[in-house]
Design an enzyme around this catalytic site. Structure first.
Site, PDB file in Angstrom:
ATOM      1  N   ARG A 111      71.491-123.885 -59.448  1.00 31.59           N
ATOM      2  CA  ARG A 111      70.794-122.558 -59.502  1.00 31.59           C
ATOM      3  C   ARG A 111      71.758-121.713 -60.408  1.00 31.59           C
ATOM      4  NH1 ARG A 111      69.760-121.933 -53.787  1.00 31.59           N
ATOM      5  NH2 ARG A 111      68.202-119.982 -53.307  1.00 31.59           N
ATOM      6  N   ARG A 136      59.733-114.299 -41.887  1.00 30.97           N
ATOM      7  CA  ARG A 136      60.735-115.065 -41.402  1.00 30.97           C
ATOM      8  C   ARG A 136      62.235-114.232 -40.919  1.00 30.97           C
ATOM      9  NH1 ARG A 136      63.110-118.970 -46.508  1.00 30.97           N
ATOM     10  NH2 ARG A 136      64.479-117.510 -46.981  1.00 30.97           N
TER      11      ARG A 136
HETATM   12  P1  ADP Z   1      66.585-119.367 -50.959  1.00 31.47           P
HETATM   13  O1  ADP Z   1      65.756-119.865 -51.090  1.00 31.47           O
HETATM   14  O2  ADP Z   1      65.591-118.813 -49.356  1.00 31.47           O
HETATM   15  O3  ADP Z   1      67.818-118.145 -51.968  1.00 31.47           O
HETATM   16  P2  ADP Z   1      68.229-121.391 -49.718  1.00 31.47           P
HETATM   17  O4  ADP Z   1      68.622-121.800 -48.163  1.00 31.47           O
HETATM   18  O5  ADP Z   1      68.526-121.756 -50.471  1.00 31.47           O
HETATM   19  O6  ADP Z   1      68.043-119.609 -49.595  1.00 31.47           O
HETATM   20  O7  ADP Z   1      70.328-120.701 -49.790  1.00 31.47           O
HETATM   21  C1  ADP Z   1      70.853-119.543 -48.815  1.00 31.47           C
HETATM   22  C2  ADP Z   1      72.083-119.748 -49.452  1.00 31.47           C
HETATM   23  O8  ADP Z   1      72.789-120.653 -49.383  1.00 31.47           O
HETATM   24  C3  ADP Z   1      72.178-118.613 -51.163  1.00 31.47           C
HETATM   25  O9  ADP Z   1      71.713-117.141 -50.816  1.00 31.47           O
HETATM   26  C4  ADP Z   1      73.401-118.990 -51.127  1.00 31.47           C
HETATM   27  O10 ADP Z   1      74.548-118.371 -50.989  1.00 31.47           O
HETATM   28  C5  ADP Z   1      73.552-120.650 -50.333  1.00 31.47           C
HETATM   29  N1  ADP Z   1      73.808-121.514 -51.912  1.00 31.47           N
HETATM   30  C6  ADP Z   1      72.716-122.447 -51.938  1.00 31.47           C
HETATM   31  N2  ADP Z   1      72.059-123.333 -52.718  1.00 31.47           N
HETATM   32  C7  ADP Z   1      73.324-122.724 -54.560  1.00 31.47           C
HETATM   33  C8  ADP Z   1      73.444-123.272 -54.910  1.00 31.47           C
HETATM   34  N3  ADP Z   1      72.528-124.201 -55.720  1.00 31.47           N
HETATM   35  N4  ADP Z   1      74.732-122.820 -55.032  1.00 31.47           N
HETATM   36  C9  ADP Z   1      75.107-121.078 -54.675  1.00 31.47           C
HETATM   37  N5  ADP Z   1      75.326-121.081 -53.862  1.00 31.47           N
HETATM   38  C10 ADP Z   1      73.658-121.542 -53.219  1.00 31.47           C
END
Ligand code: ADP
Length: 187
Positions: free
Chosen positions: A88, A127
């Site tokens: 990300r 959701r």
């Molecule tokens: P969404 O895609 O709906 O934002 P996720 O379930 O993928 O939800 O992620 C939820 C939270 O988990 C993010 O807002 C972040 O705080 C954390 N997170 C998930 N993946 C990452 C990542 N690759 N790097 C940093 N934080 C992450």
């Protein structure tokens, strides 16, 4: 196959990655799911991640990278995987490159689910009502969309340049999106 799913919060990455995982017989690795499981079990990792998640911010790269590095060494991920929510950030891209290089492998596809922002907000508000995720309130949601635009959207260019990116319209019904993804991974 080694696949990355990209797209803003609410694009349907989790739903589609789970379906594709069944179809291809490779694990669905969702960093958000792993963080949430750690939060609900009260592990040290969960305690570290929770405040960031609740604020709609990314968990620091160091924490996320070592978690993914560990997960990818599990046996089930050897034949392939679907990464959902990672990488990300630009730094996470470099880390993933290094992990794959040291394993002698590489990504096969990056699938971006494209969606309209208004549709996404509607889905996430729904959701929130259904699942009660603490990071789905409207303020936090707006922040998550901002963080995505700032930190993650630039990755689309990176994977376009590498000719790995396939964009799939995430707005159809679930089965139609799955069908489009299956075509994207088979070409
Ligand atoms: P969404 O895609 O709906 O934002 P996720 O379930 O993928 O939800 O992620 C939820 C939270 O988990 C993010 O807002 C972040 O705080 C954390 N997170 C998930 N993946 C990452 C990542 N690759 N790097 C940093 N934080 C992450």
């Amino acid at each position: 196959m080694r696949i990355v799913f990209m797209g803003p919060p609410g694009a349907g990455k989790g739903t589609q990655a789970a379906l594709l995982s069944k179809e291809l017989g490779i694990p669905h690795i969702s960093t958000g799911d792993i963080f949430r499981a750690n939060v609900s079990e009260g592990t040290p990792l969960g305690k570290e991640a929770q405040a960031f998640m609740d604020a709609g911010e990314y968990v620091p790269d160091g924490v996320t990278n070592s978690m993914v590095r560990d997960r990818l060494t599990h046996d089930d991920a050897r034949p392939g995987f679907i990464l959902d929510g990672y990488p990300r950030t630009v730094e996470q891209v470099a880390e993933l490159d290094a992990m794959l290089r040291s394993a002698g492998t590489a990504l096969d596809r990056v699938i971006e689910l494209t969606v309209d922002v208004d549709v996404v907000v509607g889905r996430l508000v729904k959701r929130s009502a259904d699942q009660g995720r603490s990071d789905d309130t409207e303020d936090v949601l707006r922040r998550r969309l901002e963080v995505y635009a700032e930190q993650t959207a630039p990755l689309i260019e990176v994977y376009l340049d590498r000719e790995l990116l396939i964009q799939v319209d995430g707005l159809g019904d679930i089965a139609a999106v799955t069908a489009a993804i299956l075509i994207a991974v088979s070409v």
